[in-house]
Design an enzyme around this catalytic site. Structure first.
Site, PDB file in Angstrom:
ATOM      1  N   ASP A 192     105.254-123.571 -86.860  1.00 31.85           N
ATOM      2  CA  ASP A 192     106.244-122.445 -88.009  1.00 31.85           C
ATOM      3  C   ASP A 192     106.792-121.704 -87.437  1.00 31.85           C
ATOM      4  O   ASP A 192     108.252-120.766 -87.539  1.00 31.85           O
ATOM      5  CB  ASP A 192     105.480-121.288 -88.885  1.00 31.85           C
ATOM      6  CG  ASP A 192     106.096-121.331 -90.046  1.00 31.85           C
ATOM      7  OD1 ASP A 192     106.849-121.539 -90.397  1.00 31.85           O
ATOM      8  OD2 ASP A 192     105.838-120.221 -90.956  1.00 31.85           O
ATOM      9  N   VAL A 243     110.375-103.304 -95.254  1.00 32.25           N
ATOM     10  CA  VAL A 243     111.234-103.984 -94.403  1.00 32.25           C
ATOM     11  C   VAL A 243     111.514-105.724 -94.509  1.00 32.25           C
ATOM     12  O   VAL A 243     112.221-106.221 -94.799  1.00 32.25           O
ATOM     13  CB  VAL A 243     111.133-103.749 -92.851  1.00 32.25           C
ATOM     14  CG1 VAL A 243     111.702-102.344 -92.701  1.00 32.25           C
ATOM     15  CG2 VAL A 243     110.335-104.035 -92.341  1.00 32.25           C
ATOM     16  N   GLY A 244     110.547-106.063 -95.260  1.00 29.79           N
ATOM     17  CA  GLY A 244     110.213-107.155 -95.607  1.00 29.79           C
ATOM     18  C   GLY A 244     108.711-107.451 -96.134  1.00 29.79           C
ATOM     19  O   GLY A 244     108.255-106.747 -96.356  1.00 29.79           O
ATOM     20  N   SER A 245     108.666-109.085 -96.460  1.00 30.24           N
ATOM     21  CA  SER A 245     107.745-109.485 -96.584  1.00 30.24           C
ATOM     22  C   SER A 245     107.853-110.941 -96.518  1.00 30.24           C
ATOM     23  O   SER A 245     109.103-111.505 -96.558  1.00 30.24           O
ATOM     24  CB  SER A 245     107.694-109.237 -98.674  1.00 30.24           C
ATOM     25  OG  SER A 245     108.301-110.139 -98.825  1.00 30.24           O
ATOM     26  N   ARG A 256     104.683-114.543 -95.945  1.00 32.28           N
ATOM     27  CA  ARG A 256     103.604-115.576 -96.357  1.00 32.28           C
ATOM     28  C   ARG A 256     101.961-114.440 -97.256  1.00 32.28           C
ATOM     29  O   ARG A 256     101.489-115.151 -98.378  1.00 32.28           O
ATOM     30  CB  ARG A 256     103.228-116.551 -96.064  1.00 32.28           C
ATOM     31  CG  ARG A 256     102.569-117.786 -96.127  1.00 32.28           C
ATOM     32  CD  ARG A 256     102.109-119.093 -95.790  1.00 32.28           C
ATOM     33  NE  ARG A 256     102.328-118.992 -93.892  1.00 32.28           N
ATOM     34  CZ  ARG A 256     102.872-118.699 -93.027  1.00 32.28           C
ATOM     35  NH1 ARG A 256     104.064-118.803 -93.125  1.00 32.28           N
ATOM     36  NH2 ARG A 256     102.195-118.621 -91.904  1.00 32.28           N
ATOM     37  N   PHE A 257     102.098-113.774 -96.525  1.00 32.68           N
ATOM     38  CA  PHE A 257     100.398-113.191 -96.467  1.00 32.68           C
ATOM     39  C   PHE A 257     100.776-112.042 -95.939  1.00 32.68           C
ATOM     40  O   PHE A 257      99.643-111.033 -96.855  1.00 32.68           O
ATOM     41  CB  PHE A 257      99.654-113.405 -95.172  1.00 32.68           C
ATOM     42  CG  PHE A 257      99.347-114.472 -94.517  1.00 32.68           C
ATOM     43  CD1 PHE A 257      99.120-115.706 -95.267  1.00 32.68           C
ATOM     44  CD2 PHE A 257     100.142-115.390 -93.336  1.00 32.68           C
ATOM     45  CE1 PHE A 257      98.476-116.778 -94.847  1.00 32.68           C
ATOM     46  CE2 PHE A 257      99.833-117.283 -92.848  1.00 32.68           C
ATOM     47  CZ  PHE A 257      99.142-117.440 -93.593  1.00 32.68           C
ATOM     48  N   GLY A 258     101.346-111.387 -96.898  1.00 33.15           N
ATOM     49  CA  GLY A 258     101.468-110.344 -97.401  1.00 33.15           C
ATOM     50  C   GLY A 258     103.272-109.273 -97.108  1.00 33.15           C
ATOM     51  O   GLY A 258     104.033-110.470 -96.970  1.00 33.15           O
ATOM     52  N   ASN A 259     103.556-108.089 -96.751  1.00 34.64           N
ATOM     53  CA  ASN A 259     104.513-107.321 -96.963  1.00 34.64           C
ATOM     54  C   ASN A 259     104.734-106.692 -95.157  1.00 34.64           C
ATOM     55  O   ASN A 259     103.524-106.597 -94.631  1.00 34.64           O
ATOM     56  CB  ASN A 259     105.206-106.523 -97.655  1.00 34.64           C
ATOM     57  CG  ASN A 259     103.886-105.071 -98.226  1.00 34.64           C
ATOM     58  OD1 ASN A 259     103.854-104.935 -97.073  1.00 34.64           O
ATOM     59  ND2 ASN A 259     103.344-105.946 -98.323  1.00 34.64           N
ATOM     60  N   LYS A 281     102.413-105.042 -90.507  1.00 30.34           N
ATOM     61  CA  LYS A 281     102.685-106.112 -91.080  1.00 30.34           C
ATOM     62  C   LYS A 281     100.938-105.788 -92.333  1.00 30.34           C
ATOM     63  O   LYS A 281      99.984-106.070 -91.335  1.00 30.34           O
ATOM     64  CB  LYS A 281     101.956-107.195 -90.588  1.00 30.34           C
ATOM     65  CG  LYS A 281     102.315-108.986 -91.492  1.00 30.34           C
ATOM     66  CD  LYS A 281     102.199-109.842 -90.957  1.00 30.34           C
ATOM     67  CE  LYS A 281     102.658-111.407 -90.901  1.00 30.34           C
ATOM     68  NZ  LYS A 281     102.385-112.612 -90.384  1.00 30.34           N
TER      69      LYS A 281
END
EC number: 2.7.11.30
Length: 669
Positions: free
Chosen positions: A423, A299-301, A303-306, A320
């Site tokens: 963040d 469903v998305g990606s 900074r540290f993975g998908n 995640k």
């Protein structure tokens, strides 16, 4: 005639060669007499016999330089031409020498003075001993020493016995074979490392300990002789009825209770817990959470993975998946979720984490609740919002941020320290089904130290997060990184940009939403992926802020929202609202909005009742008793017409409801 010409040419060549050698020798003698000896006298060299002086060739690779005894270019009173011509030349009143060694064949030349026995280097020391017959040791090299004239050692060519020749092909093949063996050995060790680690761990756990009763038991077993054969002996076996008090091991030995070796007990305990090794009963181990989740799609990606969607016991979850190189980030976020009491409706709910072996790589999974609407960024790309929805989204986000920022006291095991997210952006805020938000992605979050005396939080590398959302004090490196509240002030600045993004997609009356593709903070002055220097110029140097819709100033709610936003993105961190104050301000505005809506509904209901009393019930003209269909009551028609007439007369040119009291305006949108 031809023979006479050939003989004449040969005689000419021989005579020319002899003449050339004589000329060189005479030139050398003139150089020694007219230039070298005067230069040596000027240099006050007295240890040389000038009457026996001659020149020798010297090899530069073994020290024919300023350190060599009698090096001609080292005489400072000679001109540059002579120094250059006699660059590889030394002078001596003793011997010229040549040494040659085989495999590989190399020849060296040099000088040795008559009174000199040793020199600075080991090579010259050996040459001095050989030329003066002061050594009887055998040498692997061949030496020639002479003193009959200039460059006398050059006249002899030393012929060495051929050494053993090694084929370069075999040498290359040997090296390749050795390298191949090393590579294969390394691969084998890498592939079997887990097996060797397990065996080593097994040995460490179950190696015989000093004083172990195993050996004593074996030595004290009574032996009986079977038959007449000498040396034929077996342990005495107890009767069957007495074997109930013994324990049998996999090795076939029996030990009375109380004297079984400790390491044997440990081994049996492990074997009873085996999962199918063949050395004990098979038992089932519980699946970890990673084995119970079925991934259904990405469903998305980030900074540290998908991020993938998964099914866990019938519940949709978000998984995640961290990259293998980002294991520290995985452990940090997992530790934050597990130890910081982060159970809050507006903070992403943590379910678990696991290490999953896919057969090719090891993946790190962090499992959280799943929200089909996705992030706030994705939600605003597809949808516009009204004022009510805006308050639901932003008030809940401010509530979650205030929860992170505030400290919750309690026991040592159940307290939550003050935290900073570091963040905050629309992509890290999830939209729930009830149109409230939950803050996620705590990988960069920071906790305030429990020790009140320690006020340092992070090192000087505090510039982390998304560049577009960084606060001015971070961009210009003026942030007090040793004060924890500075990080929370930076979170509030980032949150103000999220409030602005959501307000741009708000639609109410004449206020139309902005195009979704352009709802990016500072997009008018920066690239899609800005660098630090570009954001510093826009935010700090030019002091720009995201643009406002001119109609917001006249809107009864949006103008108050902009007041909150402007305060939160102030360039002075101490002038910004805290996250708690942001939530309180939006709570107040949302409550006033609800009160206005309730009051407007009540007023509308009051007008309808009053009209009903004045007009009274009336029968429709087309009433037909013979008609069996349900009849429409005239009072309902009159009520709808009156509401429509009220709305038409109450509208101002800009589409708002006009009233003396602003609180009587109904909620639009």
């Amino acid at each position: 005639m031809r023979i006479r010409h050939v003989v004449f040419c040969l005689l000419a060549l021989v005579y020319g060669a002899e003449t050339s050698d004589d000329d060189l020798d005479e030139r050398t003698n003139i150089f020694i007499r007219d230039k070298l000896i005067p230069a040596l006298k000027l240099a006050e060299v007295t240890k040389v016999n000038f009457t026996r002086l001659h020149l020798c060739h010297c090899s530069r690779e073994v020290g024919c330089n300023a350190r060599t005894t009698g090096w001609v270019p080292g005489i400072e009173f000679l001109n540059e031409t002579d120094r250059s011509f006699y660059e590889n030349t030394c002078y001596t009143d003793g011997s010229c020498y040549q040494s040659a060694r085989p495999s590989p064949e190399i020849s060296h030349f040099g000088c040795m003075d008559e009174k000199s026995v040793t020199d600075e280097t080991e090579f010259h020391d050996t040459a001095a001993k050989v030329c003066t017959n002061n050594t009887k040791d055998p040498h692997a090299t061949v030496w020639i020493c002479c003193d009959k004239g200039n460059f006398c050692a050059n006249e002899t060519i030393i012929h060495l016995a051929p050494g053993p020749q090694q084929s370069s092909t075999w040498l290359i093949l040997t090296i390749l074979a050795l390298l191949t063996f090393i590579v294969l050995l390394g691969i084998a060790i890498f592939l079997t490392r887990k097996s060797w680690e397990a065996k080593f761990d097994w040995y460490i756990r179950f190696k015989p300990k000093p004083g172990d009763p195993l050996r004593e038991t074996e030595n004290n077993v009574p032996m009986v002789t079977m038959g007449d054969g000498a040396g034929s002996s077996v342990p005495e076996v107890a009767p069957i009825e007495q074997q109930g008090s013994t324990m049998s091991t996999s090795a076939g030995n029996s030990f009375p209770p109380g004297i079984m070796p400790n390491n044997m007990k440990d081994m049996l305990d492990v074997l009873e817990e085996t999962s199918g090794s063949g050395m004990g009963p098979t038992t089932l181990h519980k699946l970890t959470i990673g084995g119970q989740i079925r991934l259904t799609g990405r469903v998305g990606s980030g900074r540290f993975g998908n991020v993938s969607r998964g099914d866990y016991r019938g519940e949709a979850v978000a998984v995640k998946v961290f990259n293998a190189l980002d294991e520290p980030a995985f452990h940090k976020e997992t530790e934050i979720f597990e130890t910081r009491m982060l159970r809050h409706p507006n903070v992403l709910r943590y379910i678990g984490s696991d290490r999953v072996d896919t057969g090719f790589v090891t993946e790190l999974w962090l499992v959280t609740e799943y929200h089909p609407s996705g992030s706030l960024h994705d939600f605003l790309l597809e949808n516009t919002v009204n004022i009510e929805t805006y308050y639901n989204l932003m008030r809940s986000t401010a509530s979650g941020l205030a929860f992170l920022h505030n400290q919750i006291g309690g026991s040592k095991e159940s307290n939550k320290p003050a935290m900073a997210h570091r963040d905050i952006k629309s992509k890290n805020i999830m939209v729930k089904n009830d149109l409230t938000c939950a803050i996620g992605d705590l990988g960069l979050s920071l906790s305030k130290p429990e020790d009140a005396a320690s006020d340092i939080i992070a090192n000087e590398n505090y510039k982390c997060g998304t560049v577009r959302y960084l606060a001015p004090e971070i961009l210009n490196s003026t942030m007090q990184f040793t004060v924890f509240e500075s990080y929370q002030c930076a979170d509030v600045y980032s949150f103000s940009l999220v409030m602005w993004e959501t307000l741009c997609r708000c639609e109410d009356g004449d206020v139309l939403p902005r195009e979704a593709a352009t709802v990016i903070p500072y997009i008018e002055w920066t690239d899609r992926d800005p660098q630090d220097a570009q954001m510093f110029d826009v935010v700090c140097t030019r002091r720009l802020r995201p643009t406002e819709n001119p109609l917001w100033k006249d809107h009864p709610e949006m103008k108050h929202i902009m007041e909150i936003i402007k305060t939160c993105w102030n360039g002075n961190p101490s002038a910004r609202f805290t996250s708690y104050i942001c939530r309180k301000r939006m709570d107040e505005r949302q409550q006033l909005l609800l009160d206005k809506k309730a009051k407007a509904v009540a007023q509308t209901a009051g007008v309808t009742v009053q009209d009903r009393k004045i007009l009274g019930p009336q029968k429709p003209k087309d009433e037909s008793p013979a008609n069996g269909a349900p009849r429409i009551v005239q009072k309902e028609i009159d009520r709808e017409d009156e509401q429509e007439n009220w709305r038409e007369t109450a509208k101002t040119p800009n589409g708002h409801i006009s009233s003396n009291d602003d609180s009587s305006r109904p909620l639009l949108g």
